[in-house]
Motif scaffolding. Structure first.
Motif, PDB file in Angstrom:
ATOM      1  N   ILE A  70       0.856  -1.194   0.000  1.00 32.64           N
ATOM      2  CA  ILE A  70       0.000   0.000   0.000  1.00 32.64           C
ATOM      3  C   ILE A  70       0.886   1.236   0.000  1.00 32.64           C
ATOM      4  CG2 ILE A  70      -1.575   1.403   1.388  1.00 32.64           C
ATOM      5  CD1 ILE A  70      -3.024  -1.048   2.223  1.00 32.64           C
ATOM      6  N   ARG A  71       0.597   2.131  -0.934  1.00 34.85           N
ATOM      7  CA  ARG A  71       1.342   3.392  -0.970  1.00 34.85           C
ATOM      8  C   ARG A  71       0.573   4.410  -1.812  1.00 34.85           C
ATOM      9  NH1 ARG A  71       4.275   0.223  -4.731  1.00 34.85           N
ATOM     10  NH2 ARG A  71       4.388   1.198  -6.800  1.00 34.85           N
ATOM     11  N   THR A  72       0.937   5.639  -1.670  1.00 35.78           N
ATOM     12  CA  THR A  72       0.359   6.708  -2.493  1.00 35.78           C
ATOM     13  C   THR A  72       1.275   6.969  -3.683  1.00 35.78           C
ATOM     14  OG1 THR A  72       1.494   8.405  -1.211  1.00 35.78           O
ATOM     15  CG2 THR A  72      -0.736   7.792  -0.501  1.00 35.78           C
ATOM     16  N   ASP A  73       0.701   7.530  -4.735  1.00 35.37           N
ATOM     17  CA  ASP A  73       1.493   7.866  -5.931  1.00 35.37           C
ATOM     18  C   ASP A  73       0.867   9.099  -6.592  1.00 35.37           C
ATOM     19  OD1 ASP A  73       3.067   8.024  -8.119  1.00 35.37           O
ATOM     20  OD2 ASP A  73       2.631   6.021  -8.900  1.00 35.37           O
ATOM     21  N   PRO A  74       1.224  10.290  -6.125  1.00 32.79           N
ATOM     22  CA  PRO A  74       0.627  11.525  -6.661  1.00 32.79           C
ATOM     23  C   PRO A  74       0.870  11.719  -8.155  1.00 32.79           C
ATOM     24  CG  PRO A  74       1.827  11.957  -4.627  1.00 32.79           C
ATOM     25  CD  PRO A  74       2.183  10.568  -5.050  1.00 32.79           C
ATOM     26  N   LYS A  75       1.859  11.032  -8.715  1.00 32.62           N
ATOM     27  CA  LYS A  75       2.176  11.206 -10.133  1.00 32.62           C
ATOM     28  C   LYS A  75       1.386  10.265 -11.040  1.00 32.62           C
ATOM     29  CE  LYS A  75       6.898  12.830  -9.273  1.00 32.62           C
ATOM     30  NZ  LYS A  75       8.340  12.611  -9.558  1.00 32.62           N
ATOM     31  N   ASP A  76       0.647   9.358 -10.446  1.00 29.70           N
ATOM     32  CA  ASP A  76      -0.146   8.419 -11.255  1.00 29.70           C
ATOM     33  C   ASP A  76      -1.371   9.142 -11.800  1.00 29.70           C
ATOM     34  OD1 ASP A  76      -1.046   6.113 -12.449  1.00 29.70           O
ATOM     35  OD2 ASP A  76      -0.861   4.859 -10.655  1.00 29.70           O
ATOM     36  N   HIS A  77      -2.048   8.521 -12.763  1.00 30.19           N
ATOM     37  CA  HIS A  77      -3.257   9.141 -13.319  1.00 30.19           C
ATOM     38  C   HIS A  77      -4.443   8.873 -12.394  1.00 30.19           C
ATOM     39  CE1 HIS A  77      -4.902   5.246 -14.619  1.00 30.19           C
ATOM     40  NE2 HIS A  77      -3.659   4.934 -14.961  1.00 30.19           N
ATOM     41  N   PRO A  78      -5.492   9.719 -12.445  1.00 23.08           N
ATOM     42  CA  PRO A  78      -6.669   9.534 -11.590  1.00 23.08           C
ATOM     43  C   PRO A  78      -7.311   8.160 -11.852  1.00 23.08           C
ATOM     44  CG  PRO A  78      -6.705  11.686 -12.639  1.00 23.08           C
ATOM     45  CD  PRO A  78      -5.608  10.893 -13.294  1.00 23.08           C
TER      46      PRO A  78
END
Length: 661
Positions: free
Chosen positions: A301-309
């Motif tokens: 589990i992690r966040t990825d602000p650069k990924d697409h919505p």
């Protein structure tokens, strides 16, 4: 409750499927593409679907050739689409008898008809008279009242008679309780039948779930978006996509709620949950997936602000597959299509009833499952299917021979689209089209081929005559307490030297021990030499009859030899003369009459041709016929010379030695 028979009318390519017997565990529909297999499953699914919003649509479902005429009749005479027959289990029979306080039923079946307008008709009959007699016998009524009601055959008659009598309090109580329990319904001929239907049958009719290739698991899941769609589905069930449902099944399978992942506090807490999911899923999936046991399922589990919505907002749950051999992990969606499908299927069906929110039994309708799986993976899948039958009846379609268990052909139904008749489904294999039968023939052929190798140690020979001679002389030597072919070794005729090479190439890697024994024709065979060169088989495991022919000769050159040359010429000719005594009309062929040559078979063929003797239309003679004559009439050999026995004994010593290493 078990579905035992199904029939489909006027649905797509089906005019009348005819009665289709449904196995209590698995029913397999085999047929060519476009034969109507899918139509049959869809008709069942639309009859009693576990999913909301599924119903018949005359424009989409009614056969187009008859649609215009039917549309004019539909409003007044809606057509029956499916006719489903169910049989109750022993437990369900016991529950009904317990409820009634009387052993009314030993068995019970009923038929449910479903129409295009959603209407239904039930055909159900119970022995009501015996139950009414039981009620009367135990009723607290006066002798006069009992006399008045003793001939009542139904509960309706009983209550009508009682309503016309002057009843005391206990009798009135009996009437009231009977009417309260067994409610009248004018559409039913029997009040008791209606009671059993409403209380025990209708609530427990199994529902159908149709499954194809679309419910695959995504490689990553945005937890916030999934949570949003879960909340939206409370008012709009369509808000949840198929991949969302599969993802929820994954969490259910691991015993984790989505809130647990969204609300975890601290690294250790969430890491523990992820490892628990990984261990649980790995154990479950790889219990069945045997193609590669060096894989693990890992979650992150992690966040990825650069990924697409929507993956750029909040936590994403990533599914990765770790290969322990190569010590790398790859995203789940980068694995093979077959693995993704297999994994998703197990995840989805592990908690299917919970995911669908039903307590009813579910009959699984699987349309061409496992198409993307390797043949051995299809065998893995069938093992999972067998386990699923503990909780579900299953009907699936296929045209893969590896999806047809040849030891359970009684579960197979043949599906054919016949000229002017439409789709017909039958369990009568003898009446089916050869093209339809092909998967069964292939499955049976595969099983026969597998069962030939009943031991790990195998001696491959060219033809059935080799098998007969080797078996005969092995038995003879054993009776004389001399070396014979080990009982652990299976002799397998392959159908000729060309096929023998193919057998070795195909079976050499199956952990089977193989020795090859072949005819020799002046020089080594190029096909066998190629297998040796490619290291598919070692040269020491390839034997020929010529090597055992001249045991005492100092001449090391090999003569062209067949199995028949293991016998002395005199011995073989005595067998030949006996086998063809009728055709030879008393002629006794001797070795002196034969032309010169190395192979007795070749010498005999040339002799027959020169004398104009025709033993079969194609010329020459049938080698197997002679060998079979030995097996059926061993006395035809007469006295067996010691050299022949020595040759076979030396051959068996060598084969035993090679397969004992």
């Amino acid at each position: 409750m078990i579905l035992t028979k199904a029939r489909v009318f006027k649905f797509k390519s089906i005019d009348d499927s005819s009665d289709v017997s449904i196995d209590r565990n698995v029913t397999i529909l085999v047929g060519q593409n476009e034969s109507g297999k899918t139509a049959f499953l869809q008709a069942l699914h639309k009859s009693v679907s576990v999913e909301s919003g599924v119903s018949f649509n005359i424009t989409e479902d009614y056969p187009r050739k008859d649609l215009n005429q039917y549309q004019r009749e539909h409003a007044n005479n809606p057509a029956v689409v499916t006719e489903l027959t169910y049989t109750l289990t022993d437990q369900e029979i016991s529950e009904i008898n317990t409820d009634l306080g009387f052993n009314l039923l030993e068995s019970l079946s009923f038929t449910h008809k479903y129409r295009y307008d959603g209407g239904k008709t039930i055909t159900l009959s119970v022995p009501e008279k015996s139950y009414v007699s039981h009620l009367i016998e135990h009723a607290k009524v006066t002798t006069e009242t009992k006399e008045a009601i003793k001939n009542a055959g139904t509960i309706r008659e009983l209550t009508q008679i009682l309503e016309g009598l002057d009843l005391n309090n206990e009798e009135q109580e009996f009437l009231d309780s009977t009417k309260t329990r067994f409610v009248e319904n004018e559409n039913w001929h029997s009040v008791l039948t209606y009671y059993i239907w409403k209380q025990h049958l209708e609530p427990n009719i199994p529902e159908f779930l149709y499954f194809d290739d679309y419910r695959v698991l995504p490689g990553k899941i945005n937890l916030l978006e999934l949570q949003r769609r879960i909340e939206a589905s409370e008012s709009n069930p369509d808000a949840l996509k198929d991949e969302d449902k599969t993802a929820l099944s994954l969490l259910k399978m691991a015993g984790v709620e989505i809130d647990d992942l969204n609300n975890s506090e601290g690294y250790e807490d969430i890491k523990a949950k992820l490892e628990a999911i990984s261990n649980s899923i790995t154990d479950k999936v790889f219990q069945y997936w045997r193609q590669n046991q060096e894989l693990d399922v890992e979650f992150d589990i992690r966040t990825d602000p650069k990924d697409h919505p929507p993956y750029n907002n909040g936590n994403n749950l990533y599914i990765r597959i770790k290969n322990r051999r190569h010590r790398v992990t790859v995203p789940f969606n980068q694995r093979s299509k077959g693995f993704i499908w297999f994994f998703s299927f197990i995840v989805w069906f592990d908690s299917i009833k919970e995911q669908l929110g039903t307590k009813k039994d579910i009959i699984l309708l699987l349309d061409e499952p496992g198409l993307s799986l390797h043949a051995l993976a299809q065998a893995d899948f069938l093992r999972y299917i067998d386990d699923l039958t503990e909780n579900h009846q299953i009907i699936y379609t296929t045209h893969s021979p590896f999806m047809v268990p040849s030891n359970r052909l009684y579960q197979v139904r043949m599906v054919e689209d016949k000229q002017k008749e439409g789709t017909k489904i039958t369990s009568n294999l003898s009446s089916s089209d050869p093209k339809t039968l092909f998967p069964l023939q292939a499955a049976l052929g595969y099983t026969i081929a597998q069962n030939l190798f009943i031991s790990k140690k195998n001696l491959l020979v060219e033809g059935p005559a080799d098998l007969v001679f080797l078996k005969f002389f092995s038995t003879l030597l054993e009776s004389k307490n001399r070396t014979h072919l080990s009982s652990e070794i299976t002799v397998i005729p392959t159908g000729g030297l060309d096929k023998l090479a193919t057998f070795i190439a195909l079976l050499g890697g199956n952990e089977l021990e193989l020795v090859v024994l072949h005819d020799y024709n002046s020089k080594p065979d190029a096909r066998l030499e190629s297998l040796i060169k490619d290291k598919i088989i070692s040269s020491k495991y390839i034997l020929n009859y010529a090597s055992f022919r001249n045991l005492k000769s100092k001449n090391t050159s090999l003569l062209s030899s067949d199995v028949e040359d293991m016998l002395s010429p005199k011995l073989y000719l005595s067998l030949f003369n006996s086998a063809y005594s009728k055709e030879l009309n008393g002629i006794q062929i001797t070795e002196d009459e034969l032309p010169e040559g190395e192979r007795i078979v070749d010498r005999l063929n040339r002799y027959l041709k020169s004398k104009g003797l025709v033993l079969r239309p194609s010329g020459g003679f049938n080698h197997y016929f002679v060998a079979n004559h030995l097996a059926s009439k061993p006395s035809a050999l007469g006295r067996i010379d010691s050299q022949t026995l020595d040759r076979f004994e030396f051959l068996f010593q060598k084969v035993n030695e090679l397969l004992d290493e």
